[in-house]
Design a protein around this motif. Structure first.
Motif, PDB file in Angstrom:
ATOM      1  N   TYR B  63      48.848  56.164  25.266  1.00 56.14           N
ATOM      2  CA  TYR B  63      47.887  55.529  26.021  1.00 56.14           C
ATOM      3  C   TYR B  63      48.400  55.270  27.497  1.00 56.14           C
ATOM      4  CZ  TYR B  63      44.334  52.381  27.812  1.00 56.14           C
ATOM      5  OH  TYR B  63      43.372  51.874  28.516  1.00 56.14           O
ATOM      6  N   LEU B  64      49.864  54.824  27.406  1.00 55.80           N
ATOM      7  CA  LEU B  64      50.371  54.334  28.762  1.00 55.80           C
ATOM      8  C   LEU B  64      50.256  55.851  29.564  1.00 55.80           C
ATOM      9  CD1 LEU B  64      51.739  52.471  30.613  1.00 55.80           C
ATOM     10  CD2 LEU B  64      54.099  53.065  29.692  1.00 55.80           C
ATOM     11  N   PHE B  65      50.644  56.819  29.048  1.00 53.41           N
ATOM     12  CA  PHE B  65      50.785  58.007  29.962  1.00 53.41           C
ATOM     13  C   PHE B  65      49.201  58.416  30.281  1.00 53.41           C
ATOM     14  CE2 PHE B  65      54.958  60.028  29.530  1.00 53.41           C
ATOM     15  CZ  PHE B  65      55.518  59.044  28.276  1.00 53.41           C
ATOM     16  N   GLU B  66      48.357  57.852  29.712  1.00 55.64           N
ATOM     17  CA  GLU B  66      46.953  58.316  30.280  1.00 55.64           C
ATOM     18  C   GLU B  66      46.601  57.247  31.486  1.00 55.64           C
ATOM     19  OE1 GLU B  66      43.691  57.903  27.419  1.00 55.64           O
ATOM     20  OE2 GLU B  66      44.874  58.961  25.899  1.00 55.64           O
ATOM     21  N   VAL B  67      47.155  55.764  31.281  1.00 52.41           N
ATOM     22  CA  VAL B  67      46.456  55.194  32.524  1.00 52.41           C
ATOM     23  C   VAL B  67      47.414  55.090  33.625  1.00 52.41           C
ATOM     24  CG1 VAL B  67      45.058  53.666  31.104  1.00 52.41           C
ATOM     25  CG2 VAL B  67      47.540  53.193  31.107  1.00 52.41           C
ATOM     26  N   ARG B  68      48.680  55.637  33.320  1.00 52.56           N
ATOM     27  CA  ARG B  68      49.702  55.496  34.312  1.00 52.56           C
ATOM     28  C   ARG B  68      50.298  56.885  34.680  1.00 52.56           C
ATOM     29  NH1 ARG B  68      49.979  50.515  37.400  1.00 52.56           N
ATOM     30  NH2 ARG B  68      47.914  50.486  37.084  1.00 52.56           N
ATOM     31  N   PRO B  69      50.678  57.390  35.886  1.00 55.93           N
ATOM     32  CA  PRO B  69      51.253  58.826  36.135  1.00 55.93           C
ATOM     33  C   PRO B  69      52.701  58.761  35.721  1.00 55.93           C
ATOM     34  CG  PRO B  69      50.914  57.534  38.252  1.00 55.93           C
ATOM     35  CD  PRO B  69      50.235  56.765  37.197  1.00 55.93           C
ATOM     36  N   ILE B  70      53.054  58.517  34.520  1.00 63.61           N
ATOM     37  CA  ILE B  70      54.275  58.317  34.071  1.00 63.61           C
ATOM     38  C   ILE B  70      55.387  59.489  34.639  1.00 63.61           C
ATOM     39  CG2 ILE B  70      56.053  58.013  32.125  1.00 63.61           C
ATOM     40  CD1 ILE B  70      54.347  55.501  32.680  1.00 63.61           C
ATOM     41  N   MET B  71      54.517  60.835  34.195  1.00 71.65           N
ATOM     42  CA  MET B  71      55.491  61.771  34.394  1.00 71.65           C
ATOM     43  C   MET B  71      55.846  62.145  35.811  1.00 71.65           C
ATOM     44  SD  MET B  71      55.688  62.879  31.569  1.00 71.65           S
ATOM     45  CE  MET B  71      56.892  64.221  31.656  1.00 71.65           C
ATOM     46  N   GLN B  72      54.839  61.643  36.768  1.00 77.39           N
ATOM     47  CA  GLN B  72      55.154  61.841  38.209  1.00 77.39           C
ATOM     48  C   GLN B  72      56.370  60.553  38.540  1.00 77.39           C
ATOM     49  OE1 GLN B  72      51.659  61.296  40.636  1.00 77.39           O
ATOM     50  NE2 GLN B  72      52.904  60.580  42.218  1.00 77.39           N
ATOM     51  N   TYR B  73      56.269  59.486  38.081  1.00 80.29           N
ATOM     52  CA  TYR B  73      57.250  58.655  38.115  1.00 80.29           C
ATOM     53  C   TYR B  73      58.684  59.249  37.780  1.00 80.29           C
ATOM     54  CZ  TYR B  73      53.644  54.834  38.450  1.00 80.29           C
ATOM     55  OH  TYR B  73      52.430  54.252  38.813  1.00 80.29           O
ATOM     56  N   THR B  74      58.638  59.655  36.688  1.00 74.69           N
ATOM     57  CA  THR B  74      59.838  60.369  36.217  1.00 74.69           C
ATOM     58  C   THR B  74      60.483  61.342  36.810  1.00 74.69           C
ATOM     59  OG1 THR B  74      58.996  60.106  34.051  1.00 74.69           O
ATOM     60  CG2 THR B  74      60.869  60.994  33.873  1.00 74.69           C
ATOM     61  N   ARG B  75      59.524  62.222  37.564  1.00 75.03           N
ATOM     62  CA  ARG B  75      60.198  63.365  38.325  1.00 75.03           C
ATOM     63  C   ARG B  75      60.722  62.626  39.644  1.00 75.03           C
ATOM     64  NH1 ARG B  75      55.579  66.052  41.498  1.00 75.03           N
ATOM     65  NH2 ARG B  75      56.395  64.484  42.926  1.00 75.03           N
ATOM     66  N   ASN B  76      60.029  61.656  40.310  1.00 72.96           N
ATOM     67  CA  ASN B  76      60.467  61.138  41.331  1.00 72.96           C
ATOM     68  C   ASN B  76      61.734  60.403  41.150  1.00 72.96           C
ATOM     69  OD1 ASN B  76      58.234  61.935  42.843  1.00 72.96           O
ATOM     70  ND2 ASN B  76      57.123  59.974  42.677  1.00 72.96           N
ATOM     71  N   THR B  77      61.896  59.707  39.990  1.00 73.82           N
ATOM     72  CA  THR B  77      63.253  59.156  39.643  1.00 73.82           C
ATOM     73  C   THR B  77      64.327  60.158  39.729  1.00 73.82           C
ATOM     74  OG1 THR B  77      61.914  57.413  38.555  1.00 73.82           O
ATOM     75  CG2 THR B  77      64.357  57.268  38.121  1.00 73.82           C
ATOM     76  N   MET B  78      63.852  61.150  38.767  1.00 70.24           N
ATOM     77  CA  MET B  78      64.932  62.292  38.503  1.00 70.24           C
ATOM     78  C   MET B  78      65.345  62.855  39.934  1.00 70.24           C
ATOM     79  SD  MET B  78      65.694  61.937  35.616  1.00 70.24           S
ATOM     80  CE  MET B  78      66.916  63.377  35.486  1.00 70.24           C
ATOM     81  N   ILE B  79      64.555  63.225  40.718  1.00 72.10           N
ATOM     82  CA  ILE B  79      65.017  63.583  42.144  1.00 72.10           C
ATOM     83  C   ILE B  79      66.240  62.632  42.595  1.00 72.10           C
ATOM     84  CG2 ILE B  79      64.224  63.931  44.620  1.00 72.10           C
ATOM     85  CD1 ILE B  79      61.619  64.834  43.638  1.00 72.10           C
ATOM     86  N   ILE B  80      66.109  61.377  42.556  1.00 69.04           N
ATOM     87  CA  ILE B  80      66.970  60.619  43.302  1.00 69.04           C
ATOM     88  C   ILE B  80      68.356  60.606  42.397  1.00 69.04           C
ATOM     89  CG2 ILE B  80      67.471  58.022  43.607  1.00 69.04           C
ATOM     90  CD1 ILE B  80      64.549  57.691  44.125  1.00 69.04           C
ATOM     91  N   VAL B  81      67.993  60.821  41.214  1.00 65.72           N
ATOM     92  CA  VAL B  81      69.001  60.724  40.044  1.00 65.72           C
ATOM     93  C   VAL B  81      70.150  62.124  40.361  1.00 65.72           C
ATOM     94  CG1 VAL B  81      69.887  61.365  37.667  1.00 65.72           C
ATOM     95  CG2 VAL B  81      68.313  59.696  38.041  1.00 65.72           C
ATOM     96  N   VAL B  82      69.278  63.195  40.699  1.00 65.69           N
ATOM     97  CA  VAL B  82      70.136  64.486  40.809  1.00 65.69           C
ATOM     98  C   VAL B  82      70.744  64.323  42.156  1.00 65.69           C
ATOM     99  CG1 VAL B  82      69.784  66.788  41.360  1.00 65.69           C
ATOM    100  CG2 VAL B  82      68.560  65.969  39.358  1.00 65.69           C
ATOM    101  N   ALA B  83      70.126  63.746  43.172  1.00 67.23           N
ATOM    102  CA  ALA B  83      70.979  63.715  44.489  1.00 67.23           C
ATOM    103  C   ALA B  83      72.165  62.863  44.195  1.00 67.23           C
ATOM    104  CB  ALA B  83      70.144  63.211  45.504  1.00 67.23           C
ATOM    105  N   SER B  84      72.136  61.908  43.312  1.00 75.23           N
ATOM    106  CA  SER B  84      73.156  60.897  43.138  1.00 75.23           C
ATOM    107  C   SER B  84      74.372  61.689  42.596  1.00 75.23           C
ATOM    108  CB  SER B  84      72.358  59.634  42.355  1.00 75.23           C
ATOM    109  OG  SER B  84      72.870  58.772  42.981  1.00 75.23           O
ATOM    110  N   LEU B  85      73.781  62.348  41.410  1.00 72.87           N
ATOM    111  CA  LEU B  85      74.851  63.174  40.888  1.00 72.87           C
ATOM    112  C   LEU B  85      75.682  64.138  41.641  1.00 72.87           C
ATOM    113  CD1 LEU B  85      73.122  63.257  37.193  1.00 72.87           C
ATOM    114  CD2 LEU B  85      75.170  62.026  37.768  1.00 72.87           C
ATOM    115  N   PHE B  86      74.954  64.820  42.514  1.00 72.18           N
ATOM    116  CA  PHE B  86      75.463  65.764  43.370  1.00 72.18           C
ATOM    117  C   PHE B  86      76.267  65.163  44.099  1.00 72.18           C
ATOM    118  CE2 PHE B  86      75.780  67.752  47.420  1.00 72.18           C
ATOM    119  CZ  PHE B  86      76.263  69.105  47.181  1.00 72.18           C
ATOM    120  N   GLY B  87      76.099  63.954  44.987  1.00 74.13           N
ATOM    121  CA  GLY B  87      76.948  63.282  45.596  1.00 74.13           C
ATOM    122  C   GLY B  87      78.448  62.963  45.092  1.00 74.13           C
TER     123      GLY B  87
END
Lengths: 323, 284
Positions: B63-87
Motif C-alpha cells: 500500500y505504501l508503494f501505491e500512495v508514495r513514489p517509493i521507487m522514485q525516491y529510491t532511484r534518487n537516493t541511489m544516484i547520490i549513493v553511486v556518486a558517493s561510492l565513485f568518489g
C-alpha cells in the motif's frame, strides 16, 4: 620463426616501457599533484572559498532582496546577536543542555557495555549485534520511529507506563520533556562508539594482563591501571567527536518539532536557529555571523581538549621507553 | 587464576542479567516499529499496549508503494549513493596513495590542510555554498549533491586510505617500482587489491552517509518533489493525513530505510573494524 616474430614484437614494447618508466620517475612530483588535484579543487571550491566568504558575509547585511554587493555593516550582526537576540542565548542553552547530558552518558554506556562484552563469555557476539543495530538505523528513520514511540496517546512508552501504573508524560509536547526526549534518542545510538571501544579493548595485549595477574592484581586493578589508561586515546577521540557532533544537532529537532523548536522553544537548538535565519527569514548575513560563533566555539573546544589531553591521555610512548 | 565455581556462576548471572536487560531495552523501539508497521489502521489508534499485531496487515507494505513514489525516491537516493561510492573509490584512493607514497613538494603542508578541514564544521560553509549554487542556477537540481561527492571531497576517507597505505610494507612498493611499474600501476595493481578492508570500511561509510543525508537534499531539492530522496519522503509522510492515522505507514517506510542499512552493515561488519583500526588510524 615464431621466436623471431615474438622478439620483433617485444623489442619496441620494452623501450616504450622504459621510456614511460623514466617519464614516471622524472615527473613523480607532477603525478603526486595530479593525484591530489580532485581533492584540492574540492578544498578550494567547497572549503576554503565558502569559509572565507562566510566570514565576509557575517559583516554584511545580506538579505533576500539584496542586489549586487551586500552592504558592509561591520560588527552590527555580532552586536545584535549578543545584545538583542533572545533566541541566541536560548538556543545556546538548549544545545549545551542537550550535549552536556547526551555526550557523557553515551560515552559511559558505550564504555561499560564494551567492557562487559570484552569479558569473552558465551553469546557475546549476539549481544554485540543487538546493542549495535540501533546505531545503524538511519537518523531520519530513528527520529520518526521515536516520534511515534514517544507519541502521547499511541506511543509505546506511555502505553507501557500506564500498564505499570506510572503517569504518562507528554514527551514531545511539554517543554520540560523535550530535551530529555532528545537525549533519550541520542542514547539509543551509542552502539557505534561501543564498537570502537570494543575494538580498542581487544587490541590491548594479553601479556599486560598476565603480568598484572602474576603480580597479584585483581580485576579492579587491571581495569584501573591497565585498561582505562590504555583506552584514554580512544575515549578522548570519541569525546571530541561527540562534542563537535553534539553542537551541530539539527535533523532530530527539525523532524520532531516545528521550526520554532516546540512549545516555549524548549527544543530550539543552535543549528535550528542558524537554519531559520538563513532559510526561513533569508537573513543570510546574520545567519553567517551565528555560524561563525558556532565555529569559534567548536574551534576553541577542539584546542582545549587537544591541549589538556597531554595531561591525561596515554599514547603508549612511555611503555616503549621502559621495555 | 582459579575461580570458585560459585562466585563464577554469580558473576555470570550478573553479566547476563545486565546484558539481557540492556539488549531488550535497545530492541524495544525496533520491535515496536516492526509490529506497528503490520497493524491495521484502526489498531494503531487504540490506546492500549498491543505488541503482536492482530490481524497482521501485510498489505501495508504494497500500500505504501501505491500512495508514495517509493521507487522514485529510491532511484534518487541511489544516484547520490553511486556518486558517493565513485568518489570514495577513485579520487579519494588516489589522493590517499599520493599522501602515503609519492614524495612531492609541499606534501606535508597539503596533508596539514587536509587534517584541518576535517575539523571544519559544515555550518560555516553552508550559506556561501547555497548562495554559490543558487547563483549558477543549480538549486532544485542534483548538481550540489553530486559534484562534491564525485570529486571525492571527503578528507576523512583520504585520511583513512593514507593511514592504511602507509601500513603496507615499503618492500612491496619498492620492488614493484624497480620492476618498472608506474605510480598508477602500483596504485591499481598492488595497493587497491591489498586494501580491501579499508575499501570496504570507506564504502560502508560512503553508502550510509549518502543514504542518511537529510540536510543537503532538504536545502537543495526540498522544493522539487521530483528529486526527493527516501529521507525527504519519509519526513514528508509524517504530515500525511494527520500523523496518528498513518503511524503504520510511517513505520513501513522506516523499515524500508533500515533494511538496506542492516544488509550493508551485516556484510561489511568484519571489514569495518579492521579497516579503520588495523593500521592504527585511531591510535594516531
Amino acid at each position: 620463426m615464431q621466436a623471431s616474430l615474438k622478439q620483433q614484437q617485444t623489442q619496441p614494447d620494452t623501450t616504450w616501457k622504459l621510456r614511460l618508466q623514466e617519464w614516471w620517475f622524472r615527473n613523480r612530483a607532477l603525478i603526486g599533484f595530479a593525484f591530489i588535484f580532485p581533492w584540492f579543487a574540492g578544498f578550494i571550491i567547497f572549503d576554503a572559498a565558502p569559509f572565507i566568504y562566510n566570514l565576509y558575509l557575517s559583516f554584511t547585511d545580506y538579505q533576500i532582496g539584496t542586489v549586487g554587493v551586500p552592504p558592509w555593516i561591520g560588527l552590527e550582526n555580532y552586536i545584535e546577536i549578543f545584545t538583542d537576540d533572545k533566541l541566541f542565548g536560548k538556543s545556546m542553552y538548549n544545545t549545551v543542555y542537550y550535549l552536556g547530558f547526551s555526550v557523557p552518558l553515551r560515552l559511559i554506556f558505550a564504555f561499560l557495555i564494551a567492557l562487559i562484552l570484552n569479558l569473552r563469555v558465551r553469546g557475546m557476539e549476539l549481544y554485540r549485534t543487538l546493542f549495535y543495530v540501533p546505531s545503524v538505523v538511519p537518523l531520519v528513520a530513528a527520529t520518526v520511529i521515536f516520534a511515534g514511540f514517544l507519541n502521547t496517546r499511541y506511543g509505546f512508552l506511555n502505553q507501557f507506563l500506564v500498564l505499570i501504573g506510572v503517569t504518562p508524560v507528554r514527551w514531545l509536547s511539554s517543554p520540560d520533556a523535550i530535551k530529555p526526549s532528545l537525549i533519550l534518542i541520542s542514547l539509543w545510538g551509542f552502539g557505534g562508539q561501543m564498537i570502537i571501544f570494543l575494538a580498542g579493548l581487544q587490541s590491548i595485549p594479553d601479556d599486560l594482563y598476565e603480568a598484572a595477574a602474576i603480580d597479584g592484581g585483581t580485576g579492579w586493578h587491571r581495569l584501573i591501571y591497565i585498561t582505562i589508561p590504555l583506552m584514554t586515546p580512544t575515549i578522548f577521540f570519541n569525546l571530541l567527536l561527540g562534542l563537535i557532533g553534539g553542537f551541530q544537532i539539527f535533523e532530530q529537532v527539525f523532524i520532531l518539532l516545528d521550526t520554532n523548536g516546540g512549545p516555549l522553544q524548549a527544543g530550539l537548538v543552535y543549528m535550528l536557529h542558524v537554519y531559520n535565519k538563513a532559510f526561513r527569514d533569508f537573513e543570510f548575513g546574520y545567519s553567517a555571523a551565528l555560524s561563525v560563533i558556532l565555529f569559534l566555539i567548536i574551534f576553541v573546544l577542539t584546542l582545549m581538549v587537544v591541549y589538556t589531553s597531554n595531561r591525561w591521555v596515554f599514547y603508549g610512548d612511555a611503555q616503549d621507553d621502559e621495555s | 587464576m582459579i575461580e570458585d565455581p560459585r562466585t563464577k556462576m554469580v558473576r555470570h548471572i550478573i553479566i547476563y542479567a545486565i546484558l539481557t536487560t540492556g539488549a531488550i531495552v535497545m530492541m524495544v523501539p525496533l520491535f515496536w516499529t516492526v509490529s506497528t508497521s503490520l497493524k491495521t489502521r484502526d489498531k494503531i489508534t487504540i490506546r492500549r499496549l498491543e505488541l503482536i499485531p492482530d490481524p497482521v496487515a501485510w498489505e501495508n507494505y504494497p500500500y505504501l508503494f501505491e500512495v508514495r513514489p517509493i521507487m522514485q525516491y529510491t532511484r534518487n537516493t541511489m544516484i547520490i549513493v553511486v556518486a558517493s561510492l565513485f568518489g570514495a573509490w577513485v579520487p579519494c584512493t588516489l589522493a590517499g596513495y599520493a599522501f602515503a607514497r609519492i614524495p612531492f613538494p609541499g606534501r606535508n603542508i597539503f596533508f596539514a590542510i587536509l587534517l584541518a578541514t576535517m575539523m571544519l564544521p559544515y555550518v560555516v560553509r553552508l550559506i556561501p555554498l547555497f548562495l554559490f549554487f543558487d547563483e549558477i542556477g543549480w538549486t532544485r537540481t542534483f548538481g550540489p549533491l553530486i559534484l562534491p561527492r564525485v570529486l571525492g571531497h571527503n578528507a576523512f576517507y583520504i585520511f583513512l586510505y593514507r593511514q592504511f597505505f602507509r601500513g603496507i610494507p615499503e618492500d612491496i612498493y619498492d620492488s614493484a617500482r624497480i620492476d618498472g611499474c608506474s605510480e598508477f600501476g602500483v596504485w591499481w595493481r598492488i595497493f587497491m587489491p591489498m586494501s580491501r578492508p579499508v575499501l570496504a570500511a570507506v564504502s560502508i561509510f560512503a553508502f550510509s552517509f549518502a543514504w542518511n543525508d537529510f540536510l543537503n537534499p532538504l536545502i537543495y531539492v526540498g522544493s522539487n518533489k521530483e528529486l526527493w530522496t527516501l529521507a525527504l519522503g519519509l519526513n514528508a509522510l509524517q504530515g500525511f493525513e494527520g500523523e496518528d492515522n498513518s503511524l503504520n505507514l510511517i513505520m513501513v517506510f522506516s523499515m524500508l530505510m533500515i533494511i538496506p542499512m542492516l544488509v550493508v552493515f551485516y556484510f561489511g561488519q568484519k571489514h569495518l573494524i579492521s579497516g579503520v583500526t588495523a593500521q592504527g588510524s585511531l591510535k594516531g
